[in-house]
Each structure stands twice: as structure tokens, then as C-alpha cells.
Design a protein around this motif. Sequence first.
Motif, mmCIF file in Angstrom:
data_model
loop_
_atom_site.group_PDB
_atom_site.id
_atom_site.type_symbol
_atom_site.label_atom_id
_atom_site.label_comp_id
_atom_site.label_asym_id
_atom_site.label_seq_id
_atom_site.Cartn_x
_atom_site.Cartn_y
_atom_site.Cartn_z
ATOM 1 N N ARG A 8 0.828 -1.207 0.000
ATOM 2 C CA ARG A 8 0.000 0.000 0.000
ATOM 3 C C ARG A 8 0.864 1.260 0.000
ATOM 4 O O ARG A 8 0.531 2.259 -0.654
ATOM 5 N N MET A 9 1.967 1.222 0.721
ATOM 6 C CA MET A 9 2.888 2.362 0.710
ATOM 7 C C MET A 9 3.464 2.585 -0.681
ATOM 8 O O MET A 9 3.617 3.725 -1.134
ATOM 9 N N ALA A 10 3.783 1.491 -1.392
ATOM 10 C CA ALA A 10 4.381 1.613 -2.715
ATOM 11 C C ALA A 10 3.409 2.255 -3.700
ATOM 12 O O ALA A 10 3.795 3.140 -4.477
ATOM 13 N N TYR A 11 2.157 1.838 -3.674
ATOM 14 C CA TYR A 11 1.188 2.428 -4.601
ATOM 15 C C TYR A 11 0.898 3.884 -4.239
ATOM 16 O O TYR A 11 0.686 4.723 -5.132
ATOM 17 N N GLY A 144 12.212 5.494 -4.464
ATOM 18 C CA GLY A 144 11.730 4.859 -3.243
ATOM 19 C C GLY A 144 10.457 4.059 -3.418
ATOM 20 O O GLY A 144 9.784 3.744 -2.443
ATOM 21 N N ILE A 145 10.122 3.687 -4.663
ATOM 22 C CA ILE A 145 8.897 2.923 -4.913
ATOM 23 C C ILE A 145 9.112 1.448 -4.619
ATOM 24 O O ILE A 145 8.285 0.798 -3.973
ATOM 25 N N VAL A 146 10.217 0.895 -5.123
ATOM 26 C CA VAL A 146 10.525 -0.523 -4.942
ATOM 27 C C VAL A 146 11.849 -0.666 -4.214
ATOM 28 O O VAL A 146 12.655 0.265 -4.166
ATOM 29 N N ASP A 147 12.054 -1.847 -3.648
ATOM 30 C CA ASP A 147 13.298 -2.114 -2.928
ATOM 31 C C ASP A 147 14.452 -2.410 -3.882
ATOM 32 O O ASP A 147 15.592 -2.037 -3.615
ATOM 33 N N PHE A 148 14.152 -3.093 -4.973
ATOM 34 C CA PHE A 148 15.157 -3.360 -5.991
ATOM 35 C C PHE A 148 14.444 -3.528 -7.326
ATOM 36 O O PHE A 148 13.206 -3.625 -7.382
ATOM 37 N N ALA A 149 15.208 -3.545 -8.399
ATOM 38 C CA ALA A 149 14.619 -3.695 -9.725
ATOM 39 C C ALA A 149 15.604 -4.399 -10.629
ATOM 40 O O ALA A 149 16.820 -4.307 -10.442
ATOM 41 N N LEU A 150 15.064 -5.092 -11.623
ATOM 42 C CA LEU A 150 15.890 -5.810 -12.572
ATOM 43 C C LEU A 150 16.085 -4.977 -13.830
ATOM 44 O O LEU A 150 15.151 -4.344 -14.324
ATOM 45 N N GLY A 151 17.310 -4.981 -14.321
ATOM 46 C CA GLY A 151 17.621 -4.383 -15.600
ATOM 47 C C GLY A 151 18.346 -5.401 -16.445
ATOM 48 O O GLY A 151 18.441 -6.581 -16.100
ATOM 49 N N THR A 152 18.843 -4.971 -17.578
ATOM 50 C CA THR A 152 19.773 -5.781 -18.355
ATOM 51 C C THR A 152 20.955 -4.903 -18.729
ATOM 52 O O THR A 152 20.858 -3.679 -18.715
ATOM 53 N N ASP A 153 22.066 -5.537 -19.041
ATOM 54 C CA ASP A 153 23.289 -4.802 -19.344
ATOM 55 C C ASP A 153 24.027 -5.504 -20.470
ATOM 56 O O ASP A 153 24.478 -6.634 -20.323
#
Length: 557
Positions: A8-11, A144-153
Amino acid sequence: MSTLTRVRMAYARIDAVDRPEVWIDLRPQAEVEAEASAIDARLAAGEPLPLAGKLFAAKGNIDVEGLPTTAGCPAYAYHPETDAPVIARLRNAGAIVLGTTNLDQFATGLVGTRSPYGPVRNAHDPTRISGGSSSGSATAVALGIVDFALGTDTAGSGRVPAAFNGIVGLKPTRGLVPTTGVVPACASLDCVTVFARTLPEAEQALAHMSSPPDRDLPPLPQRAPGPWRVAVPPLDQLGELDPGWAQAYEAAVAQLRSAGVSVRTLDLTPFTEAAAMLYQGAFVAERYTAVGAFVDKLLPEGGEAAASLDPTVAGIITRARDIPAHQLYADQERLAALRTHALAELADADALLLPTAPGHPTLAEVAADPLGANARLGRFTNSTNLFDLAAVAVPAGEVNGLPFGVMLIGPAFTDERLATMARLLQPEARLTVVGAHLSGQPLNPQLLALGARLERTTTTAPVYRLHALATTPPKPGLVHVGATGTGGAAIEAEVWRLPAEGLGRFLAALPRPMTLGRVELADGTHVPGFLCEPAALEGADDITTYGGWRAFLNDRS
């Protein structure tokens, strides 16, 4: 804090920051709340879920079941029947994916502006680029929306956005993290990466994403006893940098020296020459192999579907179609020679330290010269995967109020070693909070956006009184009143860890009547924390008997 509360905090944070360009597809909140409630129930039943309560986002070229995979092109979209293995592993550990994020189309670029979903603006300065191609993922973490996120490199897309947004980017050794279920850019070079606000958070996520190596482990370079050894180039080999960036880089080198690291020079030439080959040579032909047939089919058709192709990306891919085979063989031979030279330059060094990028352009500068600006950004990152190296990008202070970042690059499978050295560039501070910055409270996202993580929940020593101040949003004032027995009480508190540089930014913006002081905790230790100017207590209600801000709010509600 429950997983449901965190969702709920994230949204709420998504609504507050109002950055729609970060996302391609966001899961419905009700659906995510139901998943969060199930996670909380599984925890209550005693099921081990090491990532429970962690929220993450996935770059839009990674398959997430229930959402279309677009790779930044609506006409390309398909609906995966299952999660990519890397997504499934994180969800099996209790993490929850909120949605897919914007990117440079087909992961072609380092700018974050090559998308029909709009350019992703930088988290700290909306007039500047976020960096690409993993633009939305990095910005979702930095906001500060998510704790971590995936990318590509492939060429630096898991590192340049980290530097521009003041966060951590881990680019693992190729093959440690599976790329199944990922739309390829250059399949032989692609890596799935992770962004987080702190190294421990990034490492925790990466540990759950990784597999046993998909190839035989080469013998790691044997270290002679002694301190870490880091190689750095002469400043004149770095080329033109933005104003202040050379000094910031030298400060990072000095910080390593002060931490006991042995620093020596190396010739950067093979790295920069290989970097230029990634787009100027034949290796770009692999981008045509990935999506060229789709682009060729779409362009003649015209209409809305063709209009969803970014013109810069489409031009890069279609030009790659006509590269002759003999050029690829010649470039492979040249690259092998450059790699031999580069590894010889590294020799007994544990890592190479470089600025992550040479500068941070504005949106307008990239629009004026999309190819030139992008090429400049890959000067230090393009060669890493060509040479089969690992890398970690970390914040290293600020220049003119904007994040500055560096990266450590080392041989394949030295990922843990690089992260250990990177910690020397990440001094931490501790902060005690008792009010609106507590977990779940309105100002807690300010801490999260600075890379803070909760260390523990405790109480102060019984020498404080708590008052409800007339502020917006409501917050309490903590006042020291003396030793035990003179009217003081223990007040609920949280101790947070955050980068020391982030604490400096936070305190520079601290509004009156709040002040920073040493807060005595129940175990007798003293940790910096928020106190209140005595003048602000006039007319404020004394709420000490509640034992903490949360208890007061619960009673009032």
C-alpha cells in the motif's frame, strides 16, 4: 511491517511522485494486495521466505506472467505464459513484482529516452536523462517505490542509470543469472542486472537470481597476500569529463587509498578502443539477429505499428543488417588482441576503478545529438561484456548537487570480491527516528529514497518526553529531560542505516523545529537522531504516556 502495508505504501508513493513514464505496465493494486496477504499468511504459518516484504520491478524486456512483454515497442508485445526464471526465483523467495518498467527500445541505448512510452526523467533532476536502457527500473528504485529492480546490461545499461540516479547497480559475470525469458539485445553479451539503494539489498536479490555457472569456471587469479589492489588510469586517458567529475573521481581513488587499498596505474587504451567497437564495428550485427526481421517487416507496413518504432533504434538495427561477415571475423580477431592487452594491464590488480560515465547530459542535449550523446556515455562501460568481466557500480558523492558514480570492474566470477571492495566506497551512517519517518509513516519514503534500510526497532533510554507538534504532516517532538526518575520515559524508536552521503543530503533539507542530536537508546548506546527545539513545544500536547508515536496515532484514530 507487513507485506500488505509495504504494498500500500508503494502504490501511494507511485501516486505521490507522479512519474507515469517509469512504467509500461503496472499490476492492479488489488491483485498485488491479494498476493501480499498470501505472503503474510505463509510467513505466519512459519514458511521461510527470505525476500518476504521486498517489492521489485522488472525491465520491460523480461517476461512477467500476466503482463505483456513489449521490450519498449507496443507492436512487438507478446503475452508470456510463465515468468522468466529470474522472476520466478525472486517470487519463490517471497518478493513481489509490481510491474514492468520503461526502457530504451529493444534495450538499444544508454540514455533512457528512446521509447514510445516517453523519456524517463532523472529521479533527482527531471531536466536530465535517467540513463538507459534500464531507465524505468533504476528510477523506480531511486524514487523509493521498490526495494530493488531488474535491468539488463549489454553495454552499460545496468550501470549508467545507477550512476545517474545515485543507486547501486550489480552487473554479474555473464551466465550467473539466466537470460531465458529475456528479449535479447545481443544474446552473447546480455546480462540480467539488479538495482538497489544499498549494496546489501542488491547482493541479497542477486543471490536469489543466480544459478551455478553455465560454463566451466576458469581459475581465478591467485592473489598474493596483502591489501586490495585497484588499478586506475592516468586522468588524461579518461578523456573529456563533465565539470567537477575528474575531482570527484580522484576523491574516490583517495578514499580507497585511505581505506588501505593499494592503487596503481594502468593503460586504459585497450578498454576504450574495445568500447568504440561495440557500435562502430561488426558486433552491432547481433542486434539485427535479435529483432531485425521484426523491424524490417514493420517499417514498410507503416501506420500506427511502424510509428511505435523509435527512429534512432530502428536506424541502428537496420544498418546492422548489411555488415559483411568478413568484418565480424576481423573485429573478433582485433577484440581478442585487445582483451589480451587489457587483462595484461589488470595483471595482479583485483579491480579497475573508473567513473561509470563521463558526464550526465540533459534531455535537450540528447535530443539534439542522440547518437553522439549515447556513444559518449558508453566510453567506460561498453568493453566490460566484450571482455567477459564483472562489474559493480556505486554512488561516490555528488557534483553540483547531482549524483556521481564509479564502478569497479574485475575478471569473470570475481563478483563477490568486487562487492567487498565497493563497500569501501560506501561509508554508512545510522539515524534514530521516532515519528513521521518510522516504517509505514508518511515521511518514511524520504529515508528509502536515500538508500536507508531498517537496522532494528528499539526504545530510547527513559530520559525523554514526546510531544505532538502542530506540523504538516503531523510529527512528534522528542525532548531530553534528564536522568531516570525525573519525568523521562522510554519512547519507541527505529534505527536506520543509510549512506553517509545520503544522510548529509537529508540533514541539509531538515526543516525547523527539528534538529539533529545524539539520542540515547535503551542499550546505552548513542545514535544520531531527531530532536526538537524547545520553543516548538509551546502549546504542543505531551503524549509521552503513549510510549511512542504509533501508539498515539492508533489511539487517536
